[in-house]
Enzyme design. Sequence first.
Site, PDB file in Angstrom:
ATOM      1  N   ASP A  65       0.812  -1.231   0.000  1.00 26.90           N
ATOM      2  CA  ASP A  65       0.000   0.000   0.000  1.00 26.90           C
ATOM      3  C   ASP A  65       0.838   1.270   0.000  1.00 26.90           C
ATOM      4  O   ASP A  65       0.429   2.293   0.540  1.00 26.90           O
ATOM      5  CB  ASP A  65      -0.963   0.018   1.206  1.00 26.90           C
ATOM      6  CG  ASP A  65      -1.864  -1.190   1.212  1.00 26.90           C
ATOM      7  OD1 ASP A  65      -2.202  -1.675   0.123  1.00 26.90           O
ATOM      8  OD2 ASP A  65      -2.227  -1.650   2.309  1.00 26.90           O
ATOM      9  N   GLY A  68     -10.805  -3.027   3.323  1.00 30.53           N
ATOM     10  CA  GLY A  68     -11.395  -1.929   4.096  1.00 30.53           C
ATOM     11  C   GLY A  68     -10.916  -1.886   5.548  1.00 30.53           C
ATOM     12  O   GLY A  68     -11.357  -1.042   6.330  1.00 30.53           O
ATOM     13  N   ARG A  69     -10.001  -2.796   5.913  1.00 31.65           N
ATOM     14  CA  ARG A  69      -9.519  -2.812   7.304  1.00 31.65           C
ATOM     15  C   ARG A  69      -8.693  -1.560   7.596  1.00 31.65           C
ATOM     16  O   ARG A  69      -7.957  -1.092   6.723  1.00 31.65           O
ATOM     17  CB  ARG A  69      -8.623  -4.046   7.540  1.00 31.65           C
ATOM     18  CG  ARG A  69      -9.376  -5.356   7.535  1.00 31.65           C
ATOM     19  CD  ARG A  69      -8.424  -6.523   7.726  1.00 31.65           C
ATOM     20  NE  ARG A  69      -7.546  -6.710   6.558  1.00 31.65           N
ATOM     21  CZ  ARG A  69      -6.588  -7.618   6.487  1.00 31.65           C
ATOM     22  NH1 ARG A  69      -6.349  -8.413   7.517  1.00 31.65           N
ATOM     23  NH2 ARG A  69      -5.860  -7.746   5.396  1.00 31.65           N
ATOM     24  N   GLN A  77       2.061  -6.015  -3.137  1.00 31.66           N
ATOM     25  CA  GLN A  77       2.525  -6.166  -1.750  1.00 31.66           C
ATOM     26  C   GLN A  77       3.819  -5.354  -1.533  1.00 31.66           C
ATOM     27  O   GLN A  77       4.028  -4.378  -2.227  1.00 31.66           O
ATOM     28  CB  GLN A  77       2.744  -7.648  -1.393  1.00 31.66           C
ATOM     29  CG  GLN A  77       1.454  -8.443  -1.232  1.00 31.66           C
ATOM     30  CD  GLN A  77       0.845  -8.921  -2.533  1.00 31.66           C
ATOM     31  OE1 GLN A  77       1.505  -9.526  -3.340  1.00 31.66           O
ATOM     32  NE2 GLN A  77      -0.430  -8.647  -2.732  1.00 31.66           N
ATOM     33  N   ASP A 103       2.392  14.603   1.656  1.00 35.96           N
ATOM     34  CA  ASP A 103       1.369  15.577   2.082  1.00 35.96           C
ATOM     35  C   ASP A 103       0.643  15.158   3.365  1.00 35.96           C
ATOM     36  O   ASP A 103       0.147  16.009   4.098  1.00 35.96           O
ATOM     37  CB  ASP A 103       0.338  15.773   0.961  1.00 35.96           C
ATOM     38  CG  ASP A 103      -0.266  14.445   0.518  1.00 35.96           C
ATOM     39  OD1 ASP A 103       0.486  13.579   0.028  1.00 35.96           O
ATOM     40  OD2 ASP A 103      -1.491  14.250   0.702  1.00 35.96           O
ATOM     41  N   THR A 127       3.077 -12.585   2.904  1.00 34.13           N
ATOM     42  CA  THR A 127       2.240 -13.125   1.839  1.00 34.13           C
ATOM     43  C   THR A 127       2.927 -14.352   1.268  1.00 34.13           C
ATOM     44  O   THR A 127       3.896 -14.852   1.853  1.00 34.13           O
ATOM     45  CB  THR A 127       1.919 -12.025   0.801  1.00 34.13           C
ATOM     46  OG1 THR A 127       0.887 -12.496  -0.058  1.00 34.13           O
ATOM     47  CG2 THR A 127       3.142 -11.627  -0.012  1.00 34.13           C
ATOM     48  N   GLY A 178      -4.452  -4.319  -3.778  1.00 33.25           N
ATOM     49  CA  GLY A 178      -5.447  -3.293  -4.090  1.00 33.25           C
ATOM     50  C   GLY A 178      -4.695  -2.043  -4.467  1.00 33.25           C
ATOM     51  O   GLY A 178      -4.065  -1.419  -3.614  1.00 33.25           O
ATOM     52  N   HIS A 179      -4.667  -1.714  -5.740  1.00 31.44           N
ATOM     53  CA  HIS A 179      -3.888  -0.579  -6.219  1.00 31.44           C
ATOM     54  C   HIS A 179      -4.843   0.533  -6.647  1.00 31.44           C
ATOM     55  O   HIS A 179      -5.619   0.361  -7.590  1.00 31.44           O
ATOM     56  CB  HIS A 179      -2.983  -1.003  -7.382  1.00 31.44           C
ATOM     57  CG  HIS A 179      -1.944  -1.993  -6.967  1.00 31.44           C
ATOM     58  ND1 HIS A 179      -0.980  -2.495  -7.814  1.00 31.44           N
ATOM     59  CD2 HIS A 179      -1.702  -2.581  -5.765  1.00 31.44           C
ATOM     60  CE1 HIS A 179      -0.205  -3.341  -7.143  1.00 31.44           C
ATOM     61  NE2 HIS A 179      -0.627  -3.416  -5.905  1.00 31.44           N
ATOM     62  N   LYS A 222       1.871   2.189  -5.071  1.00 30.25           N
ATOM     63  CA  LYS A 222       2.441   1.654  -6.323  1.00 30.25           C
ATOM     64  C   LYS A 222       1.512   1.922  -7.510  1.00 30.25           C
ATOM     65  O   LYS A 222       1.959   2.243  -8.604  1.00 30.25           O
ATOM     66  CB  LYS A 222       2.673   0.133  -6.176  1.00 30.25           C
ATOM     67  CG  LYS A 222       3.627  -0.223  -5.042  1.00 30.25           C
ATOM     68  CD  LYS A 222       3.748  -1.720  -4.848  1.00 30.25           C
ATOM     69  CE  LYS A 222       2.505  -2.394  -4.320  1.00 30.25           C
ATOM     70  NZ  LYS A 222       2.128  -2.046  -2.936  1.00 30.25           N
TER      71      LYS A 222
HETATM   72  P1  GDP Z   1      -0.707   0.335  -3.544  1.00 26.23           P
HETATM   73  O1  GDP Z   1      -1.310  -0.931  -3.080  1.00 26.23           O
HETATM   74  O2  GDP Z   1       0.756   0.410  -3.278  1.00 26.23           O
HETATM   75  O3  GDP Z   1      -1.036   0.676  -4.964  1.00 26.23           O
HETATM   76  O4  GDP Z   1      -1.357   1.495  -2.629  1.00 26.23           O
HETATM   77  P2  GDP Z   1      -2.930   1.639  -2.265  1.00 26.23           P
HETATM   78  O5  GDP Z   1      -3.648   2.111  -3.457  1.00 26.23           O
HETATM   79  O6  GDP Z   1      -3.430   0.417  -1.581  1.00 26.23           O
HETATM   80  O7  GDP Z   1      -2.859   2.753  -1.155  1.00 26.23           O
HETATM   81  C1  GDP Z   1      -2.269   3.981  -1.420  1.00 26.23           C
HETATM   82  C2  GDP Z   1      -3.310   5.070  -1.184  1.00 26.23           C
HETATM   83  O8  GDP Z   1      -2.657   6.311  -1.187  1.00 26.23           O
HETATM   84  C3  GDP Z   1      -4.361   5.171  -2.278  1.00 26.23           C
HETATM   85  O9  GDP Z   1      -5.571   5.585  -1.702  1.00 26.23           O
HETATM   86  C4  GDP Z   1      -3.816   6.265  -3.198  1.00 26.23           C
HETATM   87  O10 GDP Z   1      -4.827   6.925  -3.926  1.00 26.23           O
HETATM   88  C5  GDP Z   1      -3.192   7.163  -2.198  1.00 26.23           C
HETATM   89  N1  GDP Z   1      -2.019   7.938  -2.611  1.00 26.23           N
HETATM   90  C6  GDP Z   1      -0.999   7.608  -3.425  1.00 26.23           C
HETATM   91  N2  GDP Z   1      -0.067   8.566  -3.427  1.00 26.23           N
HETATM   92  C7  GDP Z   1      -0.514   9.513  -2.579  1.00 26.23           C
HETATM   93  C8  GDP Z   1       0.041  10.746  -2.117  1.00 26.23           C
HETATM   94  O11 GDP Z   1       1.123  11.146  -2.473  1.00 26.23           O
HETATM   95  N3  GDP Z   1      -0.713  11.460  -1.221  1.00 26.23           N
HETATM   96  C9  GDP Z   1      -1.934  11.027  -0.782  1.00 26.23           C
HETATM   97  N4  GDP Z   1      -2.582  11.782   0.081  1.00 26.23           N
HETATM   98  N5  GDP Z   1      -2.454   9.890  -1.191  1.00 26.23           N
HETATM   99  C10 GDP Z   1      -1.753   9.123  -2.061  1.00 26.23           C
HETATM  100  P1  IMO Z   2      -0.819  -4.178  -2.257  1.00 26.30           P
HETATM  101  O1  IMO Z   2      -0.349  -4.719  -3.577  1.00 26.30           O
HETATM  102  C1  IMO Z   2      -0.976  -4.609   2.060  1.00 26.30           C
HETATM  103  C2  IMO Z   2      -1.066  -8.674   3.644  1.00 26.30           C
HETATM  104  C3  IMO Z   2      -2.338  -9.095   4.346  1.00 26.30           C
HETATM  105  C4  IMO Z   2      -1.782 -10.034   5.387  1.00 26.30           C
HETATM  106  C5  IMO Z   2      -0.645 -10.736   4.627  1.00 26.30           C
HETATM  107  C6  IMO Z   2      -1.044 -12.087   4.062  1.00 26.30           C
HETATM  108  O2  IMO Z   2      -2.110  -3.467  -2.310  1.00 26.30           O
HETATM  109  O3  IMO Z   2       0.280  -3.416  -1.602  1.00 26.30           O
HETATM  110  P2  IMO Z   2      -2.520 -12.755   1.954  1.00 26.30           P
HETATM  111  O4  IMO Z   2      -3.950 -12.461   1.623  1.00 26.30           O
HETATM  112  O5  IMO Z   2      -1.538 -12.241   0.972  1.00 26.30           O
HETATM  113  O6  IMO Z   2      -2.291 -14.210   2.278  1.00 26.30           O
HETATM  114  O7  IMO Z   2      -2.273 -11.990   3.359  1.00 26.30           O
HETATM  115  O8  IMO Z   2      -0.295  -9.863   3.571  1.00 26.30           O
HETATM  116  N1  IMO Z   2      -1.253  -8.168   2.269  1.00 26.30           N
HETATM  117  C7  IMO Z   2      -1.177  -6.879   1.942  1.00 26.30           C
HETATM  118  N2  IMO Z   2      -1.023  -5.782   2.710  1.00 26.30           N
HETATM  119  N3  IMO Z   2      -1.048  -4.494   0.715  1.00 26.30           N
HETATM  120  C8  IMO Z   2      -1.169  -5.573  -0.068  1.00 26.30           C
HETATM  121  O9  IMO Z   2      -1.113  -5.504  -1.404  1.00 26.30           O
HETATM  122  C9  IMO Z   2      -1.285  -6.830   0.536  1.00 26.30           C
HETATM  123  N4  IMO Z   2      -1.443  -8.087   0.073  1.00 26.30           N
HETATM  124  C10 IMO Z   2      -1.408  -8.893   1.138  1.00 26.30           C
HETATM  125  O10 IMO Z   2      -3.005  -7.988   4.916  1.00 26.30           O
HETATM  126  O11 IMO Z   2      -1.187  -9.294   6.416  1.00 26.30           O
HETATM  127 MG    MG Z   3      -2.822  -1.593  -1.817  1.00 29.83          MG
END
Ligand code: GDP
Ligand code: IMO
Ligand code: MG
Length: 427
Positions: free
Chosen positions: A13, A301-302, A223, A332, A238, A40-41, A16
């Site tokens: 998260d 959603g956790r 991840q 930010d 994972t 979840g990207h 990426k």
């Molecule tokens: P990923 O799994 O690495 O793609 O990251 P996620 O999408 O799960 O979580 C990143 C969150 O940060 C998302 O809600 C993005 O829209 C948000 N995001 C990414 N870059 C920025 C940033 O520079 N500032 C803020 N405020 N949000 C960001």
């Molecule tokens: P992105 O690509 C954050 C975490 C789960 C749990 C552990 C194992 O969005 O960064 P799994 O379902 O893979 O067997 O769960 O890994 N986990 C993530 N945490 N971002 C992810 O993906 C994740 N994918 C798995 O929360 O702790």
């Molecule tokens: Mg994510």
Amino acid sequence: MSVVVVIGGQWGDEGKGKVIDLLAEKAAYVVRFSGGNNAGHTVVNDYGQFRLHLVPSGIFNPGTACIIGNGVAVDPASLIEEMDVLEKGGVSVQRLYISDRAHVIMPYHLLQDGLEEACRGTGALGTTRKGVGPAFSDKASRTGVRMVDLLDSNSLRERLAIVLEFKNRLLKEVYGASPLDLELVCEEYYKYGQRLAPHIRDTIALLGAALEQKSHILLEGAQGAMLDPDFGTYPYVTSSPPTAAGACQGSGIGPTRLDKVLGVFKAYATRVGQGPMPTEMAPPTGEMVRERGQEYGTTTGRPRRCGWFDAVAGRFAARVNGFDGAIITRLDVLDTLTSIKVCTQYNLDGVLLDSPPSDADLLVRCQPVYQEWPGWEAPTSGVRRFRDLPEPARNYVNGISEVTGCPVHLVSVGPHRDETIELREIF
Ligand code: GDP
Ligand code: IMO
Ligand code: MG
């Protein structure tokens, strides 16, 4: 020619999806190479906001082909749903290709993920319960079903007849759950195969041709390094490699073809699910950062656990991935803080450590040693040039660069594609 790998440098998260959506403007191919729909990207651009789980985040660029590589575990129902959402949002998925070698998440994997978590009791890992772990277990134990198997109903039935023989024993006799019906499973998954058939390809050949044509290729990590089964906080990890080495294995691109490996780091740290996190913030600050950053899991959603930037983990991630540079996101979110901490070492019973111990129980006992940085207490989302950031913000970014040993290439100051500061060219 440029093959650029983008890896999560923390516990996932890191942003990426945002980074890939931006960089994809210059890429002919974007490839997911590991994980499944546990990822979840989030992408925010002129099409709107999208949460991608399997489809690579380059899909919004009409000139970019997107590949779900052999190293991904694919839940076909989830993928089809995602493709439908994209099409409804005006985004074409015609140039989406799925490796024929990718493993399929089957209904018993979903059941197993939940049942195994329940059995772990207080030691539950907090998985996303998407069946990803059990699917990769089956890949390793050679009982997996692959995308290519979904294309022929007879071979699918043959394969599943063997697999369901022992999956049903496991479900009934170990867990006391209901068995699955061979014909129903075959019918459902063959239907998915038919729907996805136009997208299923030998993606290794596709990428081989792209390499010969010297096309720009982006490898999109899922991840993060600290969730890697070898390098992460085992067993709270994972089940497929989110690393640069995993990018090669999960795409079929050889290691000598990679030009640049970049690590994405949040300006602080988050973790969702169980497992040690030495820099986890105490409640008032942790809650403030969670609310300001809306730190809730994209897939489940956790609420995400929030912490200070952990440079011990960051350096380790840089080492095991060979990061050539870093991308710092969510700067930010720290805009309102008066001071900001960065963990530079762990103190384990009086001994200072520069890299994380292998044992999760020891990691739990590690006390972070912090450097403290002054905050900038000013908005940064509107800034587009590094020199226009407040001085304490520039110092903080440079500080992260120094403690991780990674030259910073981009700083992200908001979720939208445009809310980005470029320090160094990537392609
Ligand atoms: P990923 O799994 O690495 O793609 O990251 P996620 O999408 O799960 O979580 C990143 C969150 O940060 C998302 O809600 C993005 O829209 C948000 N995001 C990414 N870059 C920025 C940033 O520079 N500032 C803020 N405020 N949000 C960001
Ligand atoms: P992105 O690509 C954050 C975490 C789960 C749990 C552990 C194992 O969005 O960064 P799994 O379902 O893979 O067997 O769960 O890994 N986990 C993530 N945490 N971002 C992810 O993906 C994740 N994918 C798995 O929360 O702790
Ligand atoms: Mg994510």
